[in-house]
Design an enzyme around this catalytic site. Sequence first.
Site, PDB file in Angstrom:
ATOM      1  N   GLU A  11      43.241 -68.387  -7.534  1.00  0.00           N
ATOM      2  CA  GLU A  11      44.675 -68.288  -7.273  1.00  0.00           C
ATOM      3  C   GLU A  11      45.447 -69.139  -8.280  1.00  0.00           C
ATOM      4  O   GLU A  11      45.880 -70.260  -7.999  1.00  0.00           O
ATOM      5  CB  GLU A  11      44.959 -68.672  -5.822  1.00  0.00           C
ATOM      6  CG  GLU A  11      44.333 -67.640  -4.874  1.00  0.00           C
ATOM      7  CD  GLU A  11      44.539 -67.930  -3.401  1.00  0.00           C
ATOM      8  OE1 GLU A  11      44.713 -69.104  -3.030  1.00  0.00           O
ATOM      9  OE2 GLU A  11      44.508 -66.987  -2.602  1.00  0.00           O
ATOM     10  N   HIS A  24      40.574 -61.753  10.540  1.00  0.00           N
ATOM     11  CA  HIS A  24      39.513 -62.749  10.709  1.00  0.00           C
ATOM     12  C   HIS A  24      39.660 -63.811   9.631  1.00  0.00           C
ATOM     13  O   HIS A  24      39.209 -63.602   8.498  1.00  0.00           O
ATOM     14  CB  HIS A  24      38.124 -62.117  10.540  1.00  0.00           C
ATOM     15  CG  HIS A  24      37.755 -61.148  11.626  1.00  0.00           C
ATOM     16  ND1 HIS A  24      36.754 -60.209  11.448  1.00  0.00           N
ATOM     17  CD2 HIS A  24      38.225 -60.968  12.870  1.00  0.00           C
ATOM     18  CE1 HIS A  24      36.624 -59.500  12.560  1.00  0.00           C
ATOM     19  NE2 HIS A  24      37.518 -59.926  13.440  1.00  0.00           N
ATOM     20  N   GLU A  25      40.306 -64.920   9.930  1.00  0.00           N
ATOM     21  CA  GLU A  25      40.340 -66.040   8.974  1.00  0.00           C
ATOM     22  C   GLU A  25      39.092 -66.881   9.247  1.00  0.00           C
ATOM     23  O   GLU A  25      39.007 -67.545  10.282  1.00  0.00           O
ATOM     24  CB  GLU A  25      41.614 -66.866   9.148  1.00  0.00           C
ATOM     25  CG  GLU A  25      41.660 -68.138   8.297  1.00  0.00           C
ATOM     26  CD  GLU A  25      41.417 -67.884   6.815  1.00  0.00           C
ATOM     27  OE1 GLU A  25      42.267 -67.279   6.172  1.00  0.00           O
ATOM     28  OE2 GLU A  25      40.352 -68.307   6.301  1.00  0.00           O
ATOM     29  N   HIS A  29      40.360 -61.754   1.620  1.00  0.00           N
ATOM     30  CA  HIS A  29      41.167 -62.681   0.812  1.00  0.00           C
ATOM     31  C   HIS A  29      40.324 -63.915   0.487  1.00  0.00           C
ATOM     32  O   HIS A  29      39.496 -64.330   1.297  1.00  0.00           O
ATOM     33  CB  HIS A  29      42.417 -63.108   1.573  1.00  0.00           C
ATOM     34  CG  HIS A  29      43.520 -62.099   1.508  1.00  0.00           C
ATOM     35  ND1 HIS A  29      44.834 -62.438   1.323  1.00  0.00           N
ATOM     36  CD2 HIS A  29      43.486 -60.743   1.571  1.00  0.00           C
ATOM     37  CE1 HIS A  29      45.570 -61.342   1.291  1.00  0.00           C
ATOM     38  NE2 HIS A  29      44.784 -60.296   1.455  1.00  0.00           N
ATOM     39  N   GLU A  30      40.565 -64.470  -0.681  1.00  0.00           N
ATOM     40  CA  GLU A  30      39.857 -65.664  -1.183  1.00  0.00           C
ATOM     41  C   GLU A  30      38.356 -65.419  -1.393  1.00  0.00           C
ATOM     42  O   GLU A  30      37.608 -66.350  -1.682  1.00  0.00           O
ATOM     43  CB  GLU A  30      40.039 -66.908  -0.287  1.00  0.00           C
ATOM     44  CG  GLU A  30      41.456 -67.405  -0.191  1.00  0.00           C
ATOM     45  CD  GLU A  30      42.232 -66.721   0.922  1.00  0.00           C
ATOM     46  OE1 GLU A  30      41.611 -66.320   1.918  1.00  0.00           O
ATOM     47  OE2 GLU A  30      43.452 -66.559   0.796  1.00  0.00           O
ATOM     48  N   GLU A  75      42.073 -59.788  -2.114  1.00  0.00           N
ATOM     49  CA  GLU A  75      43.149 -60.551  -2.753  1.00  0.00           C
ATOM     50  C   GLU A  75      42.545 -61.141  -4.032  1.00  0.00           C
ATOM     51  O   GLU A  75      42.691 -60.594  -5.097  1.00  0.00           O
ATOM     52  CB  GLU A  75      43.657 -61.635  -1.810  1.00  0.00           C
ATOM     53  CG  GLU A  75      44.812 -62.411  -2.392  1.00  0.00           C
ATOM     54  CD  GLU A  75      45.113 -63.655  -1.577  1.00  0.00           C
ATOM     55  OE1 GLU A  75      46.281 -63.953  -1.397  1.00  0.00           O
ATOM     56  OE2 GLU A  75      44.174 -64.344  -1.146  1.00  0.00           O
ATOM     57  N   GLU A 113      51.953 -64.367  -1.613  1.00  0.00           N
ATOM     58  CA  GLU A 113      52.077 -65.551  -0.757  1.00  0.00           C
ATOM     59  C   GLU A 113      52.440 -66.816  -1.543  1.00  0.00           C
ATOM     60  O   GLU A 113      52.915 -67.788  -0.965  1.00  0.00           O
ATOM     61  CB  GLU A 113      50.776 -65.779   0.011  1.00  0.00           C
ATOM     62  CG  GLU A 113      49.612 -66.124  -0.892  1.00  0.00           C
ATOM     63  CD  GLU A 113      48.303 -66.354  -0.144  1.00  0.00           C
ATOM     64  OE1 GLU A 113      48.276 -66.147   1.062  1.00  0.00           O
ATOM     65  OE2 GLU A 113      47.326 -66.744  -0.794  1.00  0.00           O
TER      66      GLU A 113
END
Length: 782
Positions: free
Chosen positions: A190, A448-449, A517-518, A536, A542
């Site tokens: 990022e 789902h984080e 993501h990540e 992502e 964001e």
Amino acid sequence: MKKILLTLLLLTTAFCAKGQTAHESVKSPDGRMEATFLLLDGCPHYQLTRDGKPVVALSQMGFLLEWRDDLAHAFVLKEVQRSNFDEVWHPVLGEEANISNHYNEMLITLEQPVGSIESMDHSTETRPTVMQIRFRLYDDGLGFRYEFPMRYNGIDNALVCFWFKEELTQFVMTGDHTAWWIPGDYDTQEYNYTESRLSQIDSLWEKSHEHGGWPWTDFSRTGVQTALQMRTDDGLYINIHEAATLDYPTMHLNLDPKTFTFRAWLCPDAAGYKGRMQAPCHTPWRTIMVCDKATDALRSRLILNLNDPCALDDVSWIHPVKYMGVWWEMISGKSTWNYTNDFPSVKLNPEPGNSQSSILNSQFTDFAHAKPNGTHGANNANVRRYIDFAARHGFDALLIEGWNIGWEDWYGKQKDFVFDFLTPYPDFDLPALNKYAHEKGIRLIMHHESSASTVNYERWMEKAYNLMNQYGYDAVKSGYVGTIIPFAEGHYSQPINNHYHYAIVEAAKHHIMVNAHEAVRPTGLYRTWPNMIGNESAMGTEFRERIHPGHTTILPFTRLQGGPMDYTPGIFEPDMGKIVPWGKKMQHTICNQLGLYVTFYSPLQMAADFPEHYEPYLDAFQFIKDVAVDWDTSIYLYAEPGDYIVTARKPKVSSLNKAADGVGQLPDGKKNVISNASRYVYAIPDTVSIFNFQFSIPKDTWYIGGITDENAREFAIKLDFLQPGKTYDAIIYTDAKDASGIPDDSYNPYGYTITKKKVTSKTTLKLRMAPCGGFAVSLRER
Ligand code: NOJ
Ligand code: CA
């Protein structure tokens, strides 16, 4: 977190004692490119030319091994096999319906003969050591990978289980090229891109970290990530990346600025290994894309072609998704993921629903009696408000974050058991909200984080996917924010790359599409696993005002080479100060956001802003409603990384209404729902609320999107891709004369004009983009 690994490697061609010398070449189908394998005194090398000029100069190949002699010297050439391949294949979802996969191949078999090297126990190896290198040369680039057969010519390979200390692959550049790069990092991608000469990477290292993600773990001041886009002074576009990274660490590149030599730099595992191999096995493809024009780099399918064909027999459940979300509220600071402010520390019950749980003798946090904080975004009334809006405007789905217990202390706490992925907060009625959504023709998207606790996610995964199946969710957004657990692993080491893949494969068994993501940046695996609907894995919306103008003109050359990105465009209120006092101005205009729906390929595309931010601009919002997200044909009209992109795309009609049709098959789902993209392509009036497509004829339809950096630009767009003799209705969304996304006195992100006119294949449109602006056009045959 800042960690410099002082690993000085003795990586030189000093390995090359006296030995065999040989060279073998392969040409691209059009004859312009030539890849040559060279064995120099027993040491493997390669080089690449285009039109006879070097693109990659003589570069070393091979590996350093733990416990054993290296795979970089004492080789003899055993065999060269050549073949060619030409096919057209059809991705499940993609930028085009037909992809040409045409290459010439050369398979080199190398052997370290018995007696030439030491084995693991320091005795002389009694079996030959076999390493093969497979080269595939396309008109637009080279892929090569290392392969380790279990047996060669009936004799067992001395390599069975072995451990890489270093991959020695070099990419020797021929000059001080211009590059668009982000710093090498084991934990985050990022970052904003830096444009510089290769020789400037070292001096720009600190600056490249400004505004970036967390946690970050660098390894060298000249380390960069792939896909790395470069341009030579002769105007050649070179891109180094990798394809089909499975059961292997991610490759970064480390530059020797004196010689412009990149060397593969693999992300180590917790023990420091850079690949644990078991024959038969192979590495990912190392790729070098070479194009004469920037637009050709966007057209290239090199990475996808180097991946295996689809692994799934039944793909009927995979579909494009245009969605909204209870999400920007939390990102912007308007609302929160957490439900209460009562608990500085949360302990979750390992047996959810069983208050007498005996697994741990512990007090579990009781959310049922907690005081709501009044800012929780994922509450029933708010979710229903979003469902209503999304349904009214013909979207497919709605993402809701912060639905499950545990958000009170999830961030930065390095908790193993951070979420259970099963238990909703008291004000989120999961069964009722799904039913409400389905009855309106909308699916809910699960969230789902994992908080980077991959161990915990795997602990709950089967139950979590079963819950999704039970209530009719067919897509999940997963996340990996924070420090990876197991501790000391990075986000892109071999075991963690294996976790991401495990999640995809298990999801496929449950007919679930995944948007991670990540997670590691993709390497074309969605050809094989088309339920990898998004990722992502780069700096997305964001990051708000921290995103530099021009960032979105670079991503399609870099991050998107490996697969679609869930960039989450569509922010119509970019002045975040209007939402929260600490908010700052994002650097784009409304028309820039419209253009992204075409310039960015993603079959999962979000309209990220709040309903109330779209309401004042519903005429511009119409483009987001009308645009498709899965394509029959894509044409890259103008592009230059860091500056601008203009793309035209024709929708794939067969998938236009697939999401809505899927909802209709749910027991509680509304039948014959029309997605708004279908409504546009089939020219169905707003007065018709349900529709049977069976005997209807779609209109020939195209969309054009343009985006620019901080500079205003004008482009002349020839519509010669339209069918001759037909007339089309064009709706043209352009920046107003005084529009600007520059956050100074000129800031006016809201100004746009909408023009409707008749056009034909002979028309040329002259369209201007404001600073940080863009444009969008929809074209439909009359
Ligand atoms: C980071 C993701 O990129 C973002 O989309 C998400 O909302 C947060 N993590 C929380 O999961
Ligand atoms: Ca993120």
